[in-house]
Design a protein around this motif. Sequence first.
Motif, PDB file in Angstrom:
ATOM      1  N   PRO A 154       0.915  -1.139   0.199  1.00  0.00           N
ATOM      2  CA  PRO A 154      -0.151   0.159   0.095  1.00  0.00           C
ATOM      3  C   PRO A 154       0.813   1.276   0.103  1.00  0.00           C
ATOM      4  O   PRO A 154       0.174   2.362   0.322  1.00  0.00           O
ATOM      5  CB  PRO A 154      -0.809   0.132   1.204  1.00  0.00           C
ATOM      6  N   ASP A 155       2.035   1.085  -0.112  1.00  0.00           N
ATOM      7  CA  ASP A 155       2.998   2.328  -0.109  1.00  0.00           C
ATOM      8  C   ASP A 155       3.471   2.849  -1.162  1.00  0.00           C
ATOM      9  O   ASP A 155       3.971   2.337  -2.102  1.00  0.00           O
ATOM     10  CB  ASP A 155       4.370   1.886   0.900  1.00  0.00           C
ATOM     11  N   VAL A 156       3.496   4.283  -1.228  1.00  0.00           N
ATOM     12  CA  VAL A 156       4.018   4.949  -2.317  1.00  0.00           C
ATOM     13  C   VAL A 156       5.208   5.654  -1.885  1.00  0.00           C
ATOM     14  O   VAL A 156       5.124   6.354  -1.040  1.00  0.00           O
ATOM     15  CB  VAL A 156       3.092   5.786  -2.994  1.00  0.00           C
ATOM     16  N   HIS A 157       6.179   5.398  -2.599  1.00  0.00           N
ATOM     17  CA  HIS A 157       7.523   6.150  -2.324  1.00  0.00           C
ATOM     18  C   HIS A 157       7.516   7.213  -3.316  1.00  0.00           C
ATOM     19  O   HIS A 157       7.509   7.216  -4.500  1.00  0.00           O
ATOM     20  CB  HIS A 157       8.689   5.261  -2.553  1.00  0.00           C
ATOM     21  N   LEU A 158       7.724   8.537  -2.670  1.00  0.00           N
ATOM     22  CA  LEU A 158       7.753   9.690  -3.355  1.00  0.00           C
ATOM     23  C   LEU A 158       9.187  10.512  -3.317  1.00  0.00           C
ATOM     24  O   LEU A 158       9.628  10.443  -2.361  1.00  0.00           O
ATOM     25  CB  LEU A 158       6.586  10.713  -3.081  1.00  0.00           C
ATOM     26  N   THR A 159       9.479  11.341  -4.384  1.00  0.00           N
ATOM     27  CA  THR A 159      10.514  12.329  -4.202  1.00  0.00           C
ATOM     28  C   THR A 159       9.905  13.600  -4.275  1.00  0.00           C
ATOM     29  O   THR A 159       9.041  13.609  -5.390  1.00  0.00           O
ATOM     30  CB  THR A 159      11.537  12.143  -5.011  1.00  0.00           C
ATOM     31  N   ASP A 160       9.591  14.636  -3.159  1.00  0.00           N
ATOM     32  CA  ASP A 160       9.019  15.608  -3.564  1.00  0.00           C
ATOM     33  C   ASP A 160       9.784  16.979  -4.084  1.00  0.00           C
ATOM     34  O   ASP A 160      11.080  16.552  -4.404  1.00  0.00           O
ATOM     35  CB  ASP A 160       8.488  16.283  -1.911  1.00  0.00           C
ATOM     36  N   SER A 161       9.503  18.179  -4.217  1.00  0.00           N
ATOM     37  CA  SER A 161      10.437  19.168  -4.686  1.00  0.00           C
ATOM     38  C   SER A 161      11.384  19.732  -3.880  1.00  0.00           C
ATOM     39  O   SER A 161      12.449  20.232  -4.490  1.00  0.00           O
ATOM     40  CB  SER A 161       9.175  20.449  -4.757  1.00  0.00           C
ATOM     41  N   ALA A 162      11.727  19.098  -2.488  1.00  0.00           N
ATOM     42  CA  ALA A 162      12.850  19.372  -1.743  1.00  0.00           C
ATOM     43  C   ALA A 162      13.558  18.211  -1.813  1.00  0.00           C
ATOM     44  O   ALA A 162      14.722  18.165  -1.076  1.00  0.00           O
ATOM     45  CB  ALA A 162      12.329  19.598  -0.539  1.00  0.00           C
ATOM     46  N   ASP A 163      13.439  17.165  -2.687  1.00  0.00           N
ATOM     47  CA  ASP A 163      14.276  16.036  -2.891  1.00  0.00           C
ATOM     48  C   ASP A 163      14.416  15.110  -1.473  1.00  0.00           C
ATOM     49  O   ASP A 163      15.134  14.455  -1.328  1.00  0.00           O
ATOM     50  CB  ASP A 163      15.740  16.546  -3.396  1.00  0.00           C
ATOM     51  N   ARG A 164      13.229  15.276  -0.889  1.00  0.00           N
ATOM     52  CA  ARG A 164      12.918  14.521   0.241  1.00  0.00           C
ATOM     53  C   ARG A 164      12.382  12.899  -0.270  1.00  0.00           C
ATOM     54  O   ARG A 164      11.711  12.989  -0.848  1.00  0.00           O
ATOM     55  CB  ARG A 164      12.114  14.885   1.261  1.00  0.00           C
ATOM     56  N   ALA A 165      12.846  12.075   0.187  1.00  0.00           N
ATOM     57  CA  ALA A 165      12.292  10.550   0.007  1.00  0.00           C
ATOM     58  C   ALA A 165      10.977  10.397   1.073  1.00  0.00           C
ATOM     59  O   ALA A 165      11.389  10.137   2.244  1.00  0.00           O
ATOM     60  CB  ALA A 165      13.302   9.569   0.288  1.00  0.00           C
ATOM     61  N   LEU A 166       9.860  10.657   0.566  1.00  0.00           N
ATOM     62  CA  LEU A 166       8.690  10.587   1.483  1.00  0.00           C
ATOM     63  C   LEU A 166       7.822   9.398   1.138  1.00  0.00           C
ATOM     64  O   LEU A 166       8.152   8.684  -0.059  1.00  0.00           O
ATOM     65  CB  LEU A 166       7.969  11.687   1.105  1.00  0.00           C
TER      66      LEU A 166
END
Length: 295
Positions: free
Chosen positions: A244-256
């Motif tokens: 169920p987990d989505v791994h994202l990279t946001d505009s601040a280059d954080r791995a969320l």
Amino acid sequence: MTHWRCAGLRWGRSGPALAWHHPAHGDRASPLSPGRPMGFTAGSGRLCVGVRRGARHTPCPVGAEVPASAVSAQCPDCARLDRSYSVAADTRTDDPRPYDVYLAWFGADLIKVGITAAEREGARLLEQAALSYTLLGRGPLMAARRAEAVLGAALGVPDRFPYAAKRAAREAPPPQRERAAALAALHARACALGGLPESLALCPCAPVHHDAVFHLDRVRPVHGVIRLAPGRTVAGQVEAVAGPDVHLTDSADRALLLDTRQLAGWPLAAAPADAATTAEVAAPVREAAEPEGLF
């Protein structure tokens, strides 16, 4: 005004997708492939998603609100109704479908036993975010349940783990050959046990690995876990999806990490993928958390 609401993440033959439901317009899905931009802002009020059985959706009769932080997107009444139809509740002992008994590898010392309907063809293992698995046997429901209980009692194999432990193991898994060896050793011990039902047809050990389908090569150590709230925005690029987990990279280059179980029930409006993520980002939990269901 009636909105489209997220109904959670679904795994199908074409991969993972976010599901949506609208009382008047029905259902639709948004594929979640690596590199795809994602951006949304939560509306006000997370509501119970009701009960779904296959293609049939029964809405919550009272439109109950669900806490923003709850893992389940169902109110207590809908959750009880849903569970009353579940194999896990032992209320469907006459189910005529064949069931698979599987051994699933999530991390070092994290191998569990479980059962799933054979017709699902491994989809349950994708939903649970198993990195590797092998089938142990196939047979009637009660034979599968008996085999699960025997493995738990005789070999101490659990049927669930805290989800946080699975997430931590996903960031740096050992090579497939090591996972395959661990599964093969447990498979051999299980097959040698006395007490397995005669109606359970044992399967040869044939490990299946989900590295490619989960895109584990794109998973970075998680900076934080997203906590959604009304009016808050989540935006970035999809890197990988596991369970169920989505791994994202946001505009601040954080791995969320976005747990789509907590996304279900929210009305969501589109936002630019390069927008700032204003949702709370909590430190990832590394120890015991909520347990996972059996099926």
